[in-house]
Design a protein around this motif. Structure first.
Motif, PDB file in Angstrom:
ATOM      1  N   ASP B  94       0.872  -1.298  -0.012  1.00  0.00           N
ATOM      2  CA  ASP B  94      -0.057  -0.050  -0.011  1.00  0.00           C
ATOM      3  C   ASP B  94       0.757   1.354  -0.083  1.00  0.00           C
ATOM      4  N   LEU B  97       2.666   1.873  -3.228  1.00  0.00           N
ATOM      5  CA  LEU B  97       1.769   2.291  -4.306  1.00  0.00           C
ATOM      6  C   LEU B  97       1.372   3.685  -4.120  1.00  0.00           C
ATOM      7  N   MET B  98       1.432   4.030  -2.935  1.00  0.00           N
ATOM      8  CA  MET B  98       1.128   5.600  -2.633  1.00  0.00           C
ATOM      9  C   MET B  98       2.064   6.394  -3.471  1.00  0.00           C
ATOM     10  N   ASN B 101       0.522   8.032  -6.488  1.00  0.00           N
ATOM     11  CA  ASN B 101      -0.456   9.193  -6.396  1.00  0.00           C
ATOM     12  C   ASN B 101      -0.511  10.260  -7.380  1.00  0.00           C
ATOM     13  N   PRO B 102       0.546  10.722  -7.567  1.00  0.00           N
ATOM     14  CA  PRO B 102       0.414  11.744  -8.667  1.00  0.00           C
ATOM     15  C   PRO B 102      -0.099  11.374 -10.084  1.00  0.00           C
ATOM     16  N   ILE B 104      -2.330   8.682 -10.421  1.00  0.00           N
ATOM     17  CA  ILE B 104      -3.721   8.004 -10.019  1.00  0.00           C
ATOM     18  C   ILE B 104      -4.831   8.721 -10.025  1.00  0.00           C
ATOM     19  N   GLU B 108      -5.975   2.414  -8.781  1.00  0.00           N
ATOM     20  CA  GLU B 108      -4.520   2.267  -9.447  1.00  0.00           C
ATOM     21  C   GLU B 108      -4.901   1.216 -10.619  1.00  0.00           C
TER      22      GLU B 108
END
Lengths: 332, 259
Positions: B94, B97-98, B101-102, B104, B108
């Protein structure tokens, strides 16, 4: 984890439907859950009536709106509490933390005194309060969380003191006091409709920011490094939390505890990911308030208790049990 | 790729950075050294636009970062902060995967997940994927944070003392990872306290004192006894390490009985 989360949501959804049917069945006039389910379905499908018309009136005009209103209010408070805890990264946070309940309470008191419509006045006052608190907290284009919390507490105390003054001076303060305890006595279809619309909009808008709230949990600076427009997220989440809280409070008075504890219990259960935590809190909040309200209206033969009294009476011991069972940091 | 010109930054009345100029090209590993309070972290924060300069410009590939949206900046610049503590029970996956963020919008994509997996493999944390972030050692956590930064697929990677609280093995492993990223074309800018590691890994070193850049250049040009004396107020001896072919800096210490 994701699979586990989805099955939790599914189970909670199922429980909510069961709760709506069974709790509509429960009341001083005995109507079986089966008949209740049939009456409810008969609104949409043709079912040969096996019930009396008075049973139908009790179910559809009295109990169902009350149960649904309880569901929406519970869902709103729990979702808003979840959003505030995530946004403020503060385990003490609940939907009322930045003074909204005090604003709504003052609105209701003024409405009772001047014979204005209570729902509208308290809604408007709650929204105005948030607006004031937010604007007090802006420093150099940013809203520091600590300032927001402190401003909320200060404004809240100020408004609460005016409410106390009104109660003290009022001819018949009982109405106001009952309102402050929180209850769903006045439920009707009009209230259900307005609340349903506002709460659904607000909740859907909050869900859209689940992912951003997750990133915000890393801390504001980290979130900024990851490309989150932190101030925008704060504003957005505050606006929609305020909307659903005000919508709930204006029809139910101050029902405590739901917005504080349900999100915590769900966080312990499903973890901090808002994409699962949000819907879990929404559903659990609705279930919890429906159950406690049924208890509040049926436990004593002659009178209904304010549901706000019951929520804490039952929720607090259960939460303390969870706290003790889980010896780690509560907010981890 | 990165051009910083006449940068001035102040906190209120207090000027923290003065007339900083710096440029970096693809693949450069730049070390920023200097005593505590000399403005190193402030410089990094300004490059991410978290702190706004009072004057001067920062250009990435010809675009002024003040004109870029926060997610545009995050696509170009990733940051590994000094101390990261995450108290929420997210899994390693998790957290990594952040880094997407820019990119998504709502949820995702397969590509996002592939990039995250790839970076977890590169940083040797793929086996920790399902572990909770709250249950990691310091070295593992730092690798997760680096994996997250790499998952942003940035052009510029900023590190603020990335290894200062790690043991010597982890320090080297992490810096090797970062060095590998820079040889593949990323600009790496790292605030470093260990002058020897800086000398070994960096192509270029910037020496800060009281918010001013007092020397920029290769380790050999910057890490001279006179420069260090001026910046740190400490006499040092510079030696050459034949094995690594890099500099070796030793403070000249008084015998203990004379302190």
């Amino acid at each position: 984890m994701a699979k586990f989360g989805k099955s939790i949501i599914f189970v909670l959804g199922l429980l909510l439907i069961i709760a709506i049917i069974t709790n509509t069945a429960i009341g001083s006039t005995n109507i079986s859950p089966l008949i209740t389910a049939k009456i409810l379905l008969a609104r949409y499908f043709f079912i040969e009536p096996t019930w009396t018309s008075s049973q139908e009136v009790i179910i559809t005009n009295i109990r169902l709106p009350r149960v649904l209103l309880g569901g929406f209010v519970g869902a709103a408070l729990s979702t808003a509490g979840c959003a505030m805890q995530g946004l403020l990264k503060n385990p003490m946070a609940d939907p009322y933390i930045i003074g909204m309940s005090s604003g709504a309470a003052l609105g209701a008191s003024i409405a009772f005194m001047l014979l204005l419509p209570v729902q509208v006045t308290s809604f408007v006052m709650a929204v105005i309060t948030i607006f004031i608190v937010y604007n007090i907290s802006i420093i150099g284009g940013k809203v520091p969380i600590d300032t927001l919390l402190l401003a909320g507490i200060a404004v809240g105390s100020f408004l609460a003191s005016i409410t106390s003054l009104i109660i003290f001076l009022a001819q018949s303060p009982h109405q106001i006091i009952f309102w402050l305890m929180g209850g769903l006595w006045t439920a009707n279809w009009d209230k259900v409709k307005i609340t349903a619309i506002l709460v659904t909009i607000g909740i859907v808008m909050l869900y859209r920011y689940s992912w951003k709230l997750n990133v915000m949990l890393l801390g504001e600076e980290e979130a900024q490094y990851l490309g989150v427009n932190v101030e925008h997220v704060k504003q957005y989440v505050l606006v929609f939390s305020a909307l659903i809280t005000a919508a709930a409070v204006s029809v139910s008075g101050i029902i405590g505890f739901v917005g504080l504890i349900i999100p915590h219990i769900m966080r312990i259960l499903v973890g901090p990911d808002h994409r699962i935590l949000f819907p879990a809190s929404t559903l659990a909040g609705a279930i919890f308030l429906i159950l406690t309200d049924t208890f509040a209206r049926t436990i004593m033969d002659s009178v209904e208790l304010p549901v706000g009294v019951v929520t804490a009476m039952f929720g607090a011991p259960f939460f303390i049990y969870l706290l003790r069972k889980r010896r780690d940091n509560l907010y981890a | 790729m990165l051009k910083i010109k006449d940068l001035n930054v102040s906190y209120g009345q207090h000027q923290v950075l003065e007339k900083i100029g710096l440029s970096a090209v693809k693949g450069e590993f730049i070390g920023i050294i200097g005593p505590n309070g000399s403005g190193k972290t402030t410089l990094l924060k300004t490059i991410t636009n978290v702190l706004k300069p009072t004057s001067g410009t920062i250009m990435i590939d010809g675009t002024n970062i003040e004109k870029m949206k926060s997610n545009e900046i995050a696509k170009n610049v990733a940051v590994v902060s000094q101390v990261v503590s995450i108290n929420f029970e997210f899994t390693v996956k998790d957290i990594v995967l952040m880094g997407r963020n820019p990119y998504i919008k709502s949820s995702e994509s397969v590509e996002d997940i592939n990039i995250a997996n790839d970076m977890m493999k590169k940083t040797n944390i793929h086996f920790l994927k399902k572990r909770l972030i709250t249950r990691l050692s310091g070295g593992e956590l730092q690798r997760v944070i680096i994996a997250r930064a790499l998952t942003q697929t940035p052009k510029i990677l900023l590190l603020d003392e990335p290894t200062s609280h790690l043991d010597i093995t982890n320090q080297i492993e992490i810096l090797n990872l970062v060095k590998k990223a820079s040889t593949k074309g990323m600009v790496v800018i790292a605030v470093m306290h260990d002058l020897n590691l800086a000398a070994y890994y960096c192509n270029k070193i910037c020496l800060l004192r009281d918010g001013c850049l007092i020397s920029t250049g290769t380790p050999r040009q910057v890490l001279t006894p006179s420069n260090i004396e001026v910046a740190f107020n400490l006499p040092i001896e510079v030696m050459h390490n034949n094995r690594t072919n890099s500099l070796y800096v030793m403070p000249i210490l008084e015998p203990l009985n004379e302190i």
